[in-house]
Motif scaffolding. Structure first.
Motif, PDB file in Angstrom:
ATOM      1  N   LEU A 120       0.814  -1.213   0.000  1.00 47.73           N
ATOM      2  CA  LEU A 120       0.000   0.000   0.000  1.00 47.73           C
ATOM      3  C   LEU A 120       0.852   1.269   0.000  1.00 47.73           C
ATOM      4  O   LEU A 120       0.353   2.353  -0.331  1.00 47.73           O
ATOM      5  CB  LEU A 120      -0.937   0.001   1.217  1.00 47.73           C
ATOM      6  N   ARG A 121       2.109   1.151   0.372  1.00 50.78           N
ATOM      7  CA  ARG A 121       2.981   2.324   0.392  1.00 50.78           C
ATOM      8  C   ARG A 121       3.460   2.724  -0.989  1.00 50.78           C
ATOM      9  O   ARG A 121       4.075   3.774  -1.169  1.00 50.78           O
ATOM     10  CB  ARG A 121       4.192   2.055   1.295  1.00 50.78           C
ATOM     11  N   GLU A 122       3.213   1.876  -1.974  1.00 54.02           N
ATOM     12  CA  GLU A 122       3.632   2.201  -3.336  1.00 54.02           C
ATOM     13  C   GLU A 122       2.880   3.439  -3.817  1.00 54.02           C
ATOM     14  O   GLU A 122       1.666   3.574  -3.627  1.00 54.02           O
ATOM     15  CB  GLU A 122       3.363   1.012  -4.265  1.00 54.02           C
ATOM     16  N   HIS A 140      -5.581  -1.911  -4.369  1.00 52.71           N
ATOM     17  CA  HIS A 140      -5.343  -1.411  -3.013  1.00 52.71           C
ATOM     18  C   HIS A 140      -6.630  -1.445  -2.177  1.00 52.71           C
ATOM     19  O   HIS A 140      -6.599  -1.793  -0.998  1.00 52.71           O
ATOM     20  CB  HIS A 140      -4.793   0.010  -3.077  1.00 52.71           C
ATOM     21  N   ALA A 141      -7.752  -1.084  -2.798  1.00 51.18           N
ATOM     22  CA  ALA A 141      -9.028  -1.115  -2.077  1.00 51.18           C
ATOM     23  C   ALA A 141      -9.386  -2.545  -1.666  1.00 51.18           C
ATOM     24  O   ALA A 141      -9.875  -2.782  -0.549  1.00 51.18           O
ATOM     25  CB  ALA A 141     -10.128  -0.515  -2.946  1.00 51.18           C
ATOM     26  N   LEU A 142      -9.120  -3.492  -2.559  1.00 46.92           N
ATOM     27  CA  LEU A 142      -9.384  -4.885  -2.233  1.00 46.92           C
ATOM     28  C   LEU A 142      -8.494  -5.358  -1.091  1.00 46.92           C
ATOM     29  O   LEU A 142      -8.944  -6.076  -0.184  1.00 46.92           O
ATOM     30  CB  LEU A 142      -9.181  -5.751  -3.477  1.00 46.92           C
ATOM     31  N   GLU A 143      -7.238  -4.969  -1.114  1.00 47.47           N
ATOM     32  CA  GLU A 143      -6.317  -5.353  -0.049  1.00 47.47           C
ATOM     33  C   GLU A 143      -6.722  -4.738   1.288  1.00 47.47           C
ATOM     34  O   GLU A 143      -6.577  -5.350   2.339  1.00 47.47           O
ATOM     35  CB  GLU A 143      -4.892  -4.947  -0.421  1.00 47.47           C
ATOM     36  N   LEU A 144      -7.246  -3.521   1.248  1.00 45.57           N
ATOM     37  CA  LEU A 144      -7.695  -2.891   2.483  1.00 45.57           C
ATOM     38  C   LEU A 144      -8.889  -3.643   3.083  1.00 45.57           C
ATOM     39  O   LEU A 144      -8.973  -3.817   4.301  1.00 45.57           O
ATOM     40  CB  LEU A 144      -8.069  -1.430   2.217  1.00 45.57           C
ATOM     41  N   ARG A 145      -9.804  -4.097   2.225  1.00 41.31           N
ATOM     42  CA  ARG A 145     -10.945  -4.872   2.725  1.00 41.31           C
ATOM     43  C   ARG A 145     -10.474  -6.206   3.298  1.00 41.31           C
ATOM     44  O   ARG A 145     -10.956  -6.655   4.338  1.00 41.31           O
ATOM     45  CB  ARG A 145     -11.963  -5.094   1.598  1.00 41.31           C
TER      46      ARG A 145
END
Length: 209
Positions: A120-122, A140-145
């Motif tokens: 996510l820091r990318e 990124h949104a999927l990874e956050l979920r």
């Protein structure tokens, strides 16, 4: 002078017709005699289909059943755990087994969380193509979920480890009955028996959260 005996007179046509009709008529049916009616003979009962198809129960392998007596709980396999006697439910070996299983899940989730944070820091602003940048943002949104679900699971794992230490692990919060090894192997963080879980889900469908 002697007289010869008189010869019989021939039967009249009417009498001959009557005798022929009487001979041709069917014999009357026999009158049944009153008495008890015999019951029909019942054939022997056939075995149930389940009795024919179900194999005979096998005795547990003594090596599996006695493994817990000589091995630490964290080194037991699932088959060895399930072969343990019922009165050994949630003994020291079983608690040690599930403690190790929960700790392994916790470490795996923490490792995944670290990888997600690095990803996510990318910086997506350096991607020139708007389509590529939109794809990365969606990932990124999927990874956050996913990270949010993992965070909730980590909380449940920590609570389950605490329940092991307090002696509450493996027993239903609502009924106090054993949850069962099979359900705990499939879901180590379970706090309700299968029946209690189904009742709760039914109430949620009927009345909402």
């Amino acid at each position: 002078m002697s007289q010869s005996p008189a010869s019989p007179k021939p039967a009249s046509p009417a009498k001959r017709t009557a005798s022929k009709a009487a001979a041709a008529a069917p014999a009357p049916a026999p009158v049944p005699v009153a008495g008890p009616v015999p019951h029909p003979v019942q054939p022997p009962p056939m075995p149930a289909v389940s009795d024919l198809s179900s194999p005979a129960k096998k005795k547990p392998d003594p090596k599996l059943a006695n493994a817990w007596k000589t091995k630490p709980g964290r080194e037991l396999s699932e088959a060895e755990l399930l072969a343990m006697p019922e009165d050994a439910y949630m003994n020291e070996q079983q608690l040690d087994f599930f403690r190790a299983k929960l700790m392994q899940q916790k470490n795996d989730l923490l490792d995944n969380a670290g990888e997600t944070t690095e990803h996510l820091r990318e910086d997506t602003s350096i991607v020139p193509d708007p389509a590529d940048r939109a794809t990365i943002e969606e990932e990124h949104a999927l990874e956050l979920r996913t990270r949010d679900r993992e965070r909730k699971l980590l909380k449940k794992i920590s609570q389950s480890i605490s329940r092991i230490e307090t002696g509450e692990y493996g027993y239903c919060d609502e009924t106090g009955e054993p949850i069962g090894l099979g359900r705990l192997l499939a879901r180590p963080t379970a706090t309700l028996s299968l029946e209690a879980q189904q009742r709760r889900e039914m109430k949620q469908k009927m009345f909402g959260d």
